[in-house]
Design a protein around this motif. Structure first.
Motif, short mmCIF file in Angstrom:
data_model
loop_
_atom_site.label_atom_id
_atom_site.label_comp_id
_atom_site.label_asym_id
_atom_site.label_seq_id
_atom_site.Cartn_x
_atom_site.Cartn_y
_atom_site.Cartn_z
N ALA B 99 -1.61 6.89 -4.15
CA ALA B 99 -2.76 6.75 -3.25
C ALA B 99 -2.71 5.42 -2.52
O ALA B 99 -2.95 5.34 -1.31
CB ALA B 99 -4.06 6.88 -4.04
N ILE B 102 -0.16 5.54 0.20
CA ILE B 102 -0.65 6.27 1.38
C ILE B 102 -1.58 5.37 2.21
O ILE B 102 -1.47 5.29 3.43
CB ILE B 102 -1.37 7.56 0.95
CG1 ILE B 102 -0.34 8.55 0.38
CG2 ILE B 102 -2.11 8.19 2.13
CD1 ILE B 102 -0.96 9.80 -0.21
N ALA B 103 -2.46 4.65 1.51
CA ALA B 103 -3.40 3.78 2.23
C ALA B 103 -2.69 2.64 2.94
O ALA B 103 -3.18 2.11 3.94
CB ALA B 103 -4.45 3.24 1.26
N ILE B 105 0.26 2.82 4.45
CA ILE B 105 1.18 3.21 5.53
C ILE B 105 0.77 2.64 6.88
O ILE B 105 1.54 1.93 7.53
CB ILE B 105 1.31 4.75 5.62
CG1 ILE B 105 1.97 5.28 4.35
CG2 ILE B 105 2.15 5.15 6.83
CD1 ILE B 105 2.08 6.80 4.29
N THR B 106 -0.47 2.92 7.29
CA THR B 106 -0.84 2.46 8.64
C THR B 106 -0.96 0.95 8.72
O THR B 106 -0.82 0.38 9.79
CB THR B 106 -2.16 3.09 9.11
OG1 THR B 106 -3.15 2.87 8.12
CG2 THR B 106 -2.01 4.57 9.39
N GLU B 108 1.02 -1.28 7.15
CA GLU B 108 2.34 -1.91 7.20
C GLU B 108 3.14 -1.48 8.43
O GLU B 108 3.95 -2.22 8.95
CB GLU B 108 3.16 -1.57 5.95
CG GLU B 108 2.45 -1.83 4.64
CD GLU B 108 2.69 -3.25 4.13
OE1 GLU B 108 3.16 -4.08 4.92
OE2 GLU B 108 2.38 -3.50 2.95
N PRO B 144 -8.17 1.82 5.68
CA PRO B 144 -7.53 1.03 4.63
C PRO B 144 -8.14 -0.36 4.47
O PRO B 144 -8.19 -0.88 3.35
CB PRO B 144 -6.08 0.92 5.10
CG PRO B 144 -5.88 2.10 5.97
CD PRO B 144 -7.18 2.37 6.62
#
Lengths: 281, 265
Positions: B99, B102-103, B105-106, B108, B144
């Motif tokens: 989880a 996934i949070a 990703i945007t 980094e 995020p």
């Protein structure tokens, strides 16, 4: 005190039934995670699909990547853009490290307001700051496009280098520096042997926060440069301008994504996940 | 070197750096009070550019769009981010790390890559670019940061309060709303402010999915990337600089004072 003890005792007790009336507490994350899978992860696979297909025929192909590695002029543009990003990062580091030392020195006594003034521009839209520096460059009659772009990028990204450096330098154990001096090391030797190694996590995260955004920028070069000043971001932006270029553009984006993933992993390994960017805002 | 000389040198260095940082902004503000078309030319003091600015319909429209978009998307991301933070906090082992991954990703990823993936995805969905796509994109990229600011508050919670609510007969949602949420409000507020600021600031992702809806940063980019930027931009930029700096300084001073008070306590 007693209260804390009971809380601690309860926490160490075996976990009670975590599922109550059919809903786990962790289920509260499902809406966001589901949306992320739909709106973040699926789009990444769509990019992957575009990157490996031929725009005209729709068939599977590796040609989009071959395109990237086989064109000498594109490789030259890429090389130049990495060089400029490297130069920007190094300039930011050379300027920001002494400033971080100065800001945490006893002369300034960590004056909150001054540190804040240096970090605040981070929150101002980079286009605005680029516009401000453009006027200054124009008045100073700096016409070389690469010079203008580099100055602009150093100006824009400087706070992102300063913040992590300042947080490690100001949090450093002062007794280690005193110990080094007491043992007879010169200030320069203390800097090289004690201060810099101790600030490595900050240096690494500063480099990351400047280098990758510089490589992938397209706006700063669009505003300050000309058609010769292309960064990786400009190339991607260019390919996505018309729908015929999406396949090659996706291949390039994918390469950028891999680069970012590699640097993030490397940085995590180097700092063992200990970097924390705290401090002002 | 005496101590005074040393601290004088340090102050001088810091002063010079501060000047380099702020003089360009100051010059921009000064030149916003002259009507000259060309950059760096002074043709007498006037409020001409400001008058132009407030009668420029597309700029006023972009202002409105930016504010509406930031408000809607940051409200959505505050709800989404808070629930996500709670859920992720109570996850274990691989579920938790997945989880978090996934949070991340945007956060980094390069914004341009996030932007183009949204663009291709919305085309595949046959969703026309505009308000809907902008709101989805901004909500996803700001959530995020809400998670990041709510999570520390969660670790200060007593873990049994939620279950106490359930034992006393509240439904899970009610227990969440009446027991957990009130204690998370400071974190949610700072997450909301952050999401709002990030949404106002974004133009890279917006630029790829905005369709015909222009926000202030998108307007700025379109105007600046063209040669011979419109002089009205000087007035617009000056107002934005002053507004953003004033808000930031106020926020920082308030939080510093609060922190100082807590230490005294």
């Amino acid at each position: 005190m007693e209260n804390n003890l009971t809380v601690a005792a309860e926490q160490t007790a075996p976990p009670k039934k975590r599922k109550i009336r059919g809903i786990k507490r962790s289920a509260f994350a499902f809406p966001y995670l589901a949306l992320s899978i739909v709106f973040v992860i699926v789009p990444l696979f769509i990019m992957l699909y575009y990157a490996f297909t031929d725009g005209a025929t729709g068939g599977f192909t590796g040609a989009n990547f071959v395109h990237f590695f086989s064109r000498p002029n594109i490789m030259a543009v890429m090389g130049k853009s990495f060089l400029v990003a490297l130069l920007t990062t190094v300039l930011c580091l050379i300027l920001a490290y002494p400033l971080a030392l100065a800001l945490s020195s006893s002369a300034l006594n960590k004056k909150f307001i001054i540190v804040m003034l240096f970090v605040l521009p981070m929150w101002i839209n980079s286009l605005l700051r680029t516009y401000a520096i453009k006027i200054v460059l124009y008045m100073m009659n700096i016409t070389n496009a690469w010079v203008a772009v580099t100055i602009g990028m150093v100006y824009d990204f400087f706070p992102f280098m300063l913040l992590p450096l300042y947080s490690v330098v100001s949090g450093m154990d002062k007794s280690l520096i005193e110990a080094s001096q007491d043992l007879g090391a010169s200030p320069l030797k203390t800097l090289i042997k004690v201060r810099i190694p101790l600030s490595l996590p900050g240096i690494i995260s500063g480099i990351l926060m400047v280098f990758m955004p510089t490589v992938s920028t397209f706006a700063i070069t669009d505003v300050l440069g000309d058609t010769s000043t292309y960064m990786f971001g400009n190339i991607i932006n260019q390919w996505f301008r018309n729908s015929g270029g999406w396949n090659i553009g996706s291949a390039y984006s994918f390469i950028l994504l891999i680069l970012i993933a590699a640097t993030v992993l490397l940085a995590n390994k180097l700092t063992k996940g200990k970097t924390e960017i705290g401090g002002v805002l | 070197m005496s101590k005074n000389v040393k601290s004088g040198l340090i102050w001088a260095f810091v002063g010079v750096m501060l000047a380099v940082m702020y003089i360009p902004i100051l010059i921009l503000i000064i030149y916003s009070f002259t009507g000259a078309k060309a950059m760096g030319v002074w043709s007498g003091f006037s409020f001409e550019l400001y008058a132009d600015l407030f009668t420029n319909e597309s700029i006023m429209n972009a202002f409105k769009n930016s504010l509406v978009l930031a408000l809607v998307s940051s409200l959505l991301s505050t709800v989404l981010g808070t629930t996500a933070a709670v859920g992720i906090f109570y996850m274990r082992k691989w579920k938790k790390s997945t989880a978090n991954f996934i949070a991340n990703i945007t956060m980094e990823n390069a914004e341009i890559v996030t932007g183009v993936t949204f663009m291709m995805f919305f085309l595949a969905l046959r969703l026309p670019y505009g308000w809907t796509t902008l709101i989805i994109a901004h909500t996803m990229i700001t959530t995020p940061y809400v998670i990041l600011s709510v999570t520390p508050k969660l670790s200060q919670l007593n873990p049994n309060l939620y279950e106490a609510g359930l034992d006393l007969g509240a439904s899970p949602v009610r227990s969440m709303l009446t027991v957990i949420v009130p204690q998370l409000i400071p974190g949610m507020l700072s997450g909301f402010v952050m999401a709002f600021a990030l949404s106002l600031d974004d133009f890279i992702v917006s630029k790829f999915v905005n369709g015909s809806v222009e926000t202030i940063p998108v307007y700025l980019y379109n105007a600046l990337a063209k040669r011979g930027a419109d002089p009205t931009l000087r007035a617009l930029s000056s107002i934005l600089f002053v507004a953003v700096l004033a808000v930031l300084i106020a926020l920082n001073v308030i939080s510093a004072k609060r922190k100082a008070r807590n230490i005294v306590k």
